[in-house]
Enzyme design. Sequence first.
Site, PDB file in Angstrom:
ATOM      1  N   GLN A  35       0.832  -1.202   0.000  1.00  0.00           N
ATOM      2  CA  GLN A  35       0.000   0.000   0.000  1.00  0.00           C
ATOM      3  C   GLN A  35       0.864   1.249   0.000  1.00  0.00           C
ATOM      4  O   GLN A  35       2.071   1.181   0.208  1.00  0.00           O
ATOM      5  CB  GLN A  35      -0.898  -0.008   1.251  1.00  0.00           C
ATOM      6  N   HIS A  66      -8.262   3.599  19.914  1.00  0.00           N
ATOM      7  CA  HIS A  66      -7.397   2.622  20.586  1.00  0.00           C
ATOM      8  C   HIS A  66      -7.942   2.216  21.953  1.00  0.00           C
ATOM      9  O   HIS A  66      -7.882   1.041  22.324  1.00  0.00           O
ATOM     10  CB  HIS A  66      -5.969   3.167  20.692  1.00  0.00           C
ATOM     11  N   ASP A 141       1.006 -12.237   7.512  1.00  0.00           N
ATOM     12  CA  ASP A 141      -0.397 -12.222   7.109  1.00  0.00           C
ATOM     13  C   ASP A 141      -1.260 -12.755   8.268  1.00  0.00           C
ATOM     14  O   ASP A 141      -1.094 -13.904   8.693  1.00  0.00           O
ATOM     15  CB  ASP A 141      -0.556 -13.100   5.865  1.00  0.00           C
ATOM     16  N   GLY A 142      -2.174 -11.934   8.754  1.00  0.00           N
ATOM     17  CA  GLY A 142      -2.991 -12.300   9.905  1.00  0.00           C
ATOM     18  C   GLY A 142      -3.882 -13.514   9.646  1.00  0.00           C
ATOM     19  O   GLY A 142      -4.162 -14.303  10.552  1.00  0.00           O
ATOM     20  N   ASP A 160      -7.862  -5.252  14.306  1.00  0.00           N
ATOM     21  CA  ASP A 160      -7.638  -3.802  14.195  1.00  0.00           C
ATOM     22  C   ASP A 160      -7.140  -3.561  12.782  1.00  0.00           C
ATOM     23  O   ASP A 160      -5.959  -3.324  12.543  1.00  0.00           O
ATOM     24  CB  ASP A 160      -6.594  -3.415  15.254  1.00  0.00           C
ATOM     25  N   SER A 161      -8.064  -3.641  11.847  1.00  0.00           N
ATOM     26  CA  SER A 161      -7.690  -3.672  10.435  1.00  0.00           C
ATOM     27  C   SER A 161      -8.151  -2.422   9.709  1.00  0.00           C
ATOM     28  O   SER A 161      -8.901  -1.608  10.237  1.00  0.00           O
ATOM     29  CB  SER A 161      -8.335  -4.884   9.767  1.00  0.00           C
ATOM     30  N   THR A 162      -7.709  -2.290   8.471  1.00  0.00           N
ATOM     31  CA  THR A 162      -8.247  -1.288   7.562  1.00  0.00           C
ATOM     32  C   THR A 162      -9.634  -1.741   7.102  1.00  0.00           C
ATOM     33  O   THR A 162     -10.154  -2.769   7.549  1.00  0.00           O
ATOM     34  CB  THR A 162      -7.290  -1.128   6.357  1.00  0.00           C
ATOM     35  N   ASP A 163     -10.233  -0.958   6.214  1.00  0.00           N
ATOM     36  CA  ASP A 163     -11.577  -1.258   5.715  1.00  0.00           C
ATOM     37  C   ASP A 163     -11.616  -2.624   5.025  1.00  0.00           C
ATOM     38  O   ASP A 163     -10.593  -3.121   4.560  1.00  0.00           O
ATOM     39  CB  ASP A 163     -12.009  -0.181   4.711  1.00  0.00           C
ATOM     40  N   PRO A 167      -6.340  -5.784   1.338  1.00  0.00           N
ATOM     41  CA  PRO A 167      -5.710  -6.788   2.216  1.00  0.00           C
ATOM     42  C   PRO A 167      -6.595  -7.234   3.373  1.00  0.00           C
ATOM     43  O   PRO A 167      -6.457  -8.360   3.861  1.00  0.00           O
ATOM     44  CB  PRO A 167      -4.461  -6.070   2.753  1.00  0.00           C
TER      45      PRO A 167
END
Lengths: 282, 282
Positions: A35, A66, A141-142, A160-163, A167
């Site tokens: 990214q 957080h 990679d989670g 706790d990820s992006t949209d 990924p």
Amino acid sequence: MNLDKNWFSEINPQFGVAFSLQIKEKLHEEQTQYQKISIYDTTDFGKLMTIDDLFMVTDRDNFLYHEMMSHIALFTHPNPRHVVIIGGGDCGTLREVLRHPTVEQATQVEIDERVTRLSEHYFPSLCESNHDPRANLLFDDGIQWMADAPDQSIDVIIIDSTDPVGPAEGLFNLAFYRQCRRVLREDGILVQQTESPLLHLPLLQSVHQAMRAAEFKNTRTFQFPLCTYPSGWWTGTMAGNGDLTQFRVEAAQNKTFATQYYNTEIHQASFALPNFMQQAFS
Amino acid sequence: MNLDKNWFSEINPQFGVAFSLQIKEKLHEEQTQYQKISIYDTTDFGKLMTIDDLFMVTDRDNFLYHEMMSHIALFTHPNPRHVVIIGGGDCGTLREVLRHPTVEQATQVEIDERVTRLSEHYFPSLCESNHDPRANLLFDDGIQWMADAPDQSIDVIIIDSTDPVGPAEGLFNLAFYRQCRRVLREDGILVQQTESPLLHLPLLQSVHQAMRAAEFKNTRTFQFPLCTYPSGWWTGTMAGNGDLTQFRVEAAQNKTFATQYYNTEIHQASFALPNFMQQAFS
């Protein structure tokens, strides 16, 4: 006045909304394997990190996210010792998790090491627990990490990820929740950031359905304000087999660390949902 | 992608933030005696009214504001019969107030008649109670109206104003609160929109101090999300002499009208304040 080059805007044409912060300068930008990461200095929100031109974290309002993504789940679990954070590369969630004295190990599985390295440089206060002996920073990679993790080895999983595009897409579905269910101990808790009630209600509905389909007995969504994310209104969703309406009130009241947003009243209150959300989840 | 002419932006350089909605077209614009009023059709938020280029109301998210500015105070008051709304020209608060069967008269004192006339045209659903026989629409200066009102004649005063600059500045100070205190009956309640906790904390502090100085025994701030106002996070503040922590729970549970956001759990929860607000008010 126009939003000229002195402003950074996150534009979401699919929802017809945009939010902008006024910037003093762009401090850094790089394209990683995964990214584009950019760092800005803003006029009023301190440092800002964006990923693919979406707001990730600012000095000014990250406490909302957080604190809520960590303390709700950790005070709901009876004795959280082993915690894993999927994503969370800015390390702010890790820092909050490690404030809990029950925690023996907190593993952060961030796919893009550059997120963490840039956070260490530009958001040092978020990273102040990275060298805690209980912190375990992995760059992996989670989804794969969860597939490889032993059965019933974790107390709390924080996604706790992006949209849920790119990924992070694979973190919002039944297959992944099934792995989480397997990896969690019997009283384990999963908590996931689940976007905006105003803009992403169908996603929230599908998350509840998929978590239940993964044989979590209970799911509960909580809400909180979050200025720099689309609509300024955000949610987390917990899944578990225990009673998610109860939490360790006394421990939360006597917590040994300071918070700006979280307290026991906020904990309770964040689960009060508007009628339109109650109807969507019923 | 840029925020070109297909977007309307409210820009607040003093806070370093801007919020934008994507628009299909500008439907109307006029300069009144008091302000510039514009009406847009947006791609995702329905109609939008701005005043002096600040978001006032959209079809999509006004329910958050109007429900919270009316039902909290009206269910806290033991028997609200006479209600006055200062400002509120879009008539959305008036509509919510008139849903309460106890209300015998609701007077709206809006300084700019054009706000209401344009709302009748472009936001007909907000204005659907304007012809209720209990509705009393006045176009006058709210400060003067309050100075002229008889002692102890009103049960609930709702200050539904623009920001505390320009015409609304005089609605946020001790002199005005003293008039409100005089005009309210002994168990009367004042409620005012009090801006963003993240951006306007000093204003919130001064409102509490001035309300107490005006001899209201109790003041309480509640919070709610509001996508199109700066920071996406908004507050109302109540003042009164009775116990503002109690409300007519049974009446609220059995209310005869539908709401999208408000319910008894939300009522209670909206008063749970983050640590940083508790500290600011202590």
